[in-house]
Design a protein around this motif. Structure first.
Motif, PDB file in Angstrom:
ATOM      1  N   THR A  64      -9.851 -96.338  25.360  1.00 13.25           N
ATOM      2  CA  THR A  64      -9.415 -96.580  23.976  1.00 13.25           C
ATOM      3  C   THR A  64      -8.363 -97.680  23.923  1.00 13.25           C
ATOM      4  OG1 THR A  64      -9.868 -94.280  23.387  1.00 13.25           O
ATOM      5  CG2 THR A  64      -8.384 -95.506  21.938  1.00 13.25           C
ATOM      6  N   ARG A  65      -7.422 -97.664  24.864  1.00 10.29           N
ATOM      7  CA  ARG A  65      -6.365 -98.693  24.893  1.00 10.29           C
ATOM      8  C   ARG A  65      -6.942-100.065  25.238  1.00 10.29           C
ATOM      9  NH1 ARG A  65      -2.150 -94.554  27.829  1.00 10.29           N
ATOM     10  NH2 ARG A  65      -1.339 -93.636  25.913  1.00 10.29           N
ATOM     11  N   MET A  66      -7.918-100.091  26.136  1.00  4.93           N
ATOM     12  CA  MET A  66      -8.524-101.379  26.495  1.00  4.93           C
ATOM     13  C   MET A  66      -9.328-101.948  25.325  1.00  4.93           C
ATOM     14  SD  MET A  66      -9.625-101.394  30.513  1.00  4.93           S
ATOM     15  CE  MET A  66     -10.920-100.177  30.401  1.00  4.93           C
ATOM     16  N   ILE A  67     -10.033-101.084  24.587  1.00  3.37           N
ATOM     17  CA  ILE A  67     -10.798-101.548  23.421  1.00  3.37           C
ATOM     18  C   ILE A  67      -9.848-102.120  22.368  1.00  3.37           C
ATOM     19  CG2 ILE A  67     -12.198-100.773  21.455  1.00  3.37           C
ATOM     20  CD1 ILE A  67     -13.600 -98.836  23.370  1.00  3.37           C
ATOM     21  N   ALA A  68      -8.727-101.419  22.138  1.00  9.46           N
ATOM     22  CA  ALA A  68      -7.740-101.905  21.162  1.00  9.46           C
ATOM     23  C   ALA A  68      -7.206-103.279  21.574  1.00  9.46           C
ATOM     24  CB  ALA A  68      -6.595-100.897  21.041  1.00  9.46           C
ATOM     25  N   PHE A  69      -6.950-103.451  22.871  1.00 12.35           N
ATOM     26  CA  PHE A  69      -6.476-104.739  23.396  1.00 12.35           C
ATOM     27  C   PHE A  69      -7.542-105.821  23.182  1.00 12.35           C
ATOM     28  CE2 PHE A  69      -5.903-107.911  26.715  1.00 12.35           C
ATOM     29  CZ  PHE A  69      -4.530-108.127  26.727  1.00 12.35           C
ATOM     30  N   ALA A  70      -8.804-105.469  23.447  1.00 13.36           N
ATOM     31  CA  ALA A  70      -9.909-106.423  23.287  1.00 13.36           C
ATOM     32  C   ALA A  70     -10.032-106.878  21.831  1.00 13.36           C
ATOM     33  CB  ALA A  70     -11.215-105.794  23.761  1.00 13.36           C
ATOM     34  N   THR A  90     -11.388-107.936  29.100  1.00 12.29           N
ATOM     35  CA  THR A  90     -10.152-107.135  29.102  1.00 12.29           C
ATOM     36  C   THR A  90      -9.903-106.513  30.466  1.00 12.29           C
ATOM     37  OG1 THR A  90     -10.372-106.639  26.749  1.00 12.29           O
ATOM     38  CG2 THR A  90      -8.992-105.147  28.040  1.00 12.29           C
ATOM     39  N   MET A  91     -11.000-106.150  31.169  1.00  6.80           N
ATOM     40  CA  MET A  91     -10.840-105.515  32.481  1.00  6.80           C
ATOM     41  C   MET A  91     -10.096-106.419  33.458  1.00  6.80           C
ATOM     42  SD  MET A  91     -14.613-103.752  32.694  1.00  6.80           S
ATOM     43  CE  MET A  91     -14.531-103.353  34.428  1.00  6.80           C
ATOM     44  N   SER A  92     -10.240-107.743  33.319  1.00  7.46           N
ATOM     45  CA  SER A  92      -9.522-108.658  34.222  1.00  7.46           C
ATOM     46  C   SER A  92      -8.067-108.841  33.790  1.00  7.46           C
ATOM     47  CB  SER A  92     -10.229-110.015  34.278  1.00  7.46           C
ATOM     48  OG  SER A  92     -10.172-110.640  33.017  1.00  7.46           O
ATOM     49  N   ARG A  93      -7.746-108.379  32.555  1.00 11.18           N
ATOM     50  CA  ARG A  93      -6.366-108.472  32.055  1.00 11.18           C
ATOM     51  C   ARG A  93      -5.765-107.082  31.850  1.00 11.18           C
ATOM     52  NH1 ARG A  93      -6.596-112.607  27.027  1.00 11.18           N
ATOM     53  NH2 ARG A  93      -4.397-111.974  26.957  1.00 11.18           N
TER      54      ARG A  93
END
Length: 727
Positions: A423-429, A439-442
């Protein structure tokens, strides 16, 4: 060699016609496929270049059969013909012309389950949780709108009136945005993008108008608005077109098919010539008489009179049964009786039903009665979880934008990347307008993700990048086997030591075998091409007609098939014809056409069965027999009693519930019946039998409040509850 002596006069005239526009009205069992095969071969014999012929079919199976037969008639020239479904042909064109559309050429194709997953994720992201508005309802609505060429803006402005409608408009709009962001198309989008391409890029349209000099459309009665629009765009003044169909067999209105296309063709192509194929080569005179007596109750049909030179044959048999278990027992009994009497094999029998749920009682009794059977349209091979998981890995390797596939495998096998992290990675994306894969690389920039989990995410990305680099260096078979081995899937399932795990291993090995065979048969084939074929494969495409087993399938799946003996089961009002309250797309006339299709699948004999009572939606329902039975000419039908009137072995409702739940595996429910409703009967391995009294949440957060026996009320998270559900 193309020997037209193999055809009757009606068929030969249809094949030899080389005018501009042609309708072939092909009655049931009249040799429609044979005419299509010979038409293509005849055109090539007359000097038409094979690569200038486009033949559009309803299924991949039909396309394969046409190509194989034409190859017998004209040899290797058949390899150059464009033969396939609308989706497969135009997906290929879209990849070729990708620079002209809003997608890259490695786009993913979402099947119904993928689309449903995307709708669920969109609803969760938008915080939409409304009673009666399920992800399945929304997906079905979106599909309907797209099949009728209605986009989100038009829907919002011209159709959406209620609060629910406006929420659907919100979901629809975001759904379309996510498709583009994911570089993915659903089945409907493939056709809509083709229309956009041809309408906006005239030079591209002219390229394909110039290429295709003759277009043949099979099963024309089952085309929808978008398909007919594409046909009209492609047909130039110099292009000739043949459409083959039967208005009496139009049964896919619920998928958006428009029977009016047959009438529209007459108006749009005024110089057309009509050919009728009216001799039935399949069925007996009695079966044809019975089928005709039913279908003549429909209005606004093309006038045609089917006839046959086959013998009179037996009357149809109507079996009156006590309930669905008795019905299954009676069908097993009659199958054994017919095998003994006529020296038939199990593969000579088909049992047709209106809804997939009706197969459960049949499967249960057939296992007990030792009747070998094969199920079409149940949990299809490519929809099995472990198969979908491996395919999802391959999809991400082919298309890193495919967020739905990436979400599916993010923590499979388990690598410590939980929902909160995702959920946090999707929000960042979303905030940084990048993909989830990027996002996975960041991930080290994402706030509140622990260092241990950041390392897990990095490790997962490195794994994917490794196979992205290898995909053009290894064959498809080598790539997939190396991937499965590195993921440790076989070892993981072996360690579980269960029958279910062993089945999953078999399915993965079968998938690897399919990939290897595809790679060997299609030298130089790309991963994109294989994934496209998988996405567009239906259950019927994998049907093995040589397997000696009774075939169980829905009436819709039976279209285009034939069997010596056919059983049409569950012929009761509200089941067949299906009640409007269960499907707003059903009409009595289309249901009658479906009944007609069922009867005309039979070569020798038709059995029809109905039950006095049946379990539906967790309750016993007392049924009245289908109106279609009463439309059959009385002289063509004999009635026999099955289990009606027997009093022995009657059980309480509770005993029957337990018997039913104990007869099926949890895995069937987990993957095939995910939706629970207020009022659903459920079984829990610890709490026993219960009734759902409330449902809240969406996606993975759905919770059900269940009143179990002894007034034991529990709130359960469905994702973990392992409930068996009776619909």
């Amino acid at each position: 060699m193309v020997d037209l002596k193999q055809l009757n006069d009606e068929q030969r005239k249809a094949v030899e016609f080389v005018g501009t526009q042609q309708i072939v009205l092909a009655g049931a069992g009249s040799g429609k496929t044979k005419v299509t095969n010979y038409k293509v071969a005849f055109l090539i014999k007359k000097g038409l270049k094979p690569d200038s012929i486009l033949a559009l079919t309803y299924t991949n199976k039909a396309a394969g059969e046409i190509r194989a037969k034409v190859k017998e008639l004209v040899g290797k020239k058949a390899d150059s013909i464009s033969i396939g479904t609308f989706q497969s042909i135009f997906a290929n064109i879209l990849r070729t012309e990708a620079k002209h559309i809003n997608y890259r050429d490695n786009f993913s194709i979402y099947d119904v389950e993928d689309s449903l997953s995307l709708v669920s994720n969109v609803m969760e992201a938008l915080g939409i949780e409304v009673d009666g508005l399920t992800s399945n309802t929304v997906r079905h609505r979106i599909s309907y709108l797209k099949n009728h060429m209605i986009n989100p803006v038009e829907y919002r402005k011209k159709i959406a009136k209620t609060k629910k409608d406006k929420l659907i408009a919100d979901i629809f709009e975001e759904y379309q945005n996510r498709l583009v962001a994911n570089n993915s198309m659903d089945f409907e989008e493939l056709l809509l993008e083709t229309i956009k391409l041809f309408s906006s890029k005239k030079q591209v349209l002219q390229k394909y108008k110039k290429k295709f000099k003759y277009i043949i459309v099979d099963e024309f009665q089952d085309t929808n608005k978008t398909q007919y629009k594409i046909l009209k765009l492609l047909v130039s003044r110099s292009c000739k077109v043949t459409v083959v169909g039967d208005d009496s067999q139009g049964i896919f209105g619920w998928k958006g098919a428009n029977l009016k296309n047959m009438h529209a063709f007459k108006k749009d192509f005024k110089n057309h010539k009509l050919f009728k194929l009216e001799q039935n080569f399949r069925s007996t005179k009695t079966i044809l008489t019975a089928a005709d007596s039913v279908i003549k109750n429909n209005k606004d049909q093309y006038v045609k009179t089917l006839y046959t030179q086959n013998n009179d044959g037996e009357q149809l048999t109507l079996i009156k049964c006590a309930d669905e278990k008795d019905e299954a027992f009676q069908l097993a009994k009659y199958i054994k009786k017919e095998i003994s009497k006529k020296k038939l094999s199990y593969k000579d029998f088909a049992i047709l039903y209106r809804t997939n749920a009706q197969s459960r009682a049949l499967e249960d009794i057939f296992r007990k009665e030792k009747v070998p059977h094969t199920l079409i349209g149940g949990l299809e091979f490519y929809r099995r979880k472990e198969v979908k998981d491996v395919i999802a890995y391959l999809r991400v390797i082919a298309n890193t934008n495919d967020e739905e596939s990436l979400l599916r495998i993010m923590n499979f096998p388990q690598r410590g990347i939980g929902n909160t992290t995702v959920t946090r990675m999707i929000a960042f994306a979303r905030k940084h307008e990048i993909t989830l894969f990027q996002t996975m690389s960041r991930v080290f920039e994402v706030i509140d993700i622990k260092e241990r989990i950041q390392k897990n995410v990095k490790g997962f990305r490195l794994l994917l990048e490794k196979y992205i680099e290898l995909k053009d260096k290894l064959s498809l078979g080598e790539l997939s086997r190396a991937l499965v081995d590195e993921l440790g899937l076989i070892r993981m399932f072996k360690s579980e030591h269960t029958a279910e795990a062993n089945q999953r291993i078999q399915n993965i090995n079968r998938l690897l075998q399919i990939i290897t065979e595809y790679s060997d048969a299609n030298k130089g084939a790309t991963l994109d091409e294989f994934l496209e074929e998988v996405s567009l494969t239906s259950g019927i495409d994998m049907y093995d007609e040589e397997k000696n087993a009774v075939t169980l399938l829905t009436l819709h799946s039976a279209k285009g098939m034939e069997f010596p003996i056919v059983f049409i089961s569950g012929c009761e009002e509200e089941i067949f014809p299906l009640a409007n309250k269960f499907s707003e797309d059903t009409s009595v006339e289309e249901e009658r056409r479906l009944f007609y299709v069922g009867m005309t699948r039979a070569e020798q004999k038709v059995f029809i069965s109905h039950a006095r009572s049946r379990y539906r939606f967790g309750e016993v329902a007392y049924q009245s027999r289908s109106r279609f039975i009463d439309e059959i000419k009385p002289a063509a039908l004999e009635e026999v009693n099955g289990g009606i009137g027997r009093k022995a072995n009657r059980k309480t409702k509770k005993e029957l519930f337990y018997e039913y739940f104990n007869s099926v595996d949890y895995d069937d429910f987990d993957q095939d019946n995910k939706v629970v409703h207020i009022g659903s009967r459920v079984m829990h391995e610890k709490f026993g039998l219960g009734k759902v009294v409330d449902v809240t949440g969406v996606g993975d957060q759905v919770k059900a409040t269940v009143n179990f026996e002894g007034n034991n009320v529990r709130q359960l998270m469905l994702k973990f509850a392992r409930l068996k559900i009776l619909h």
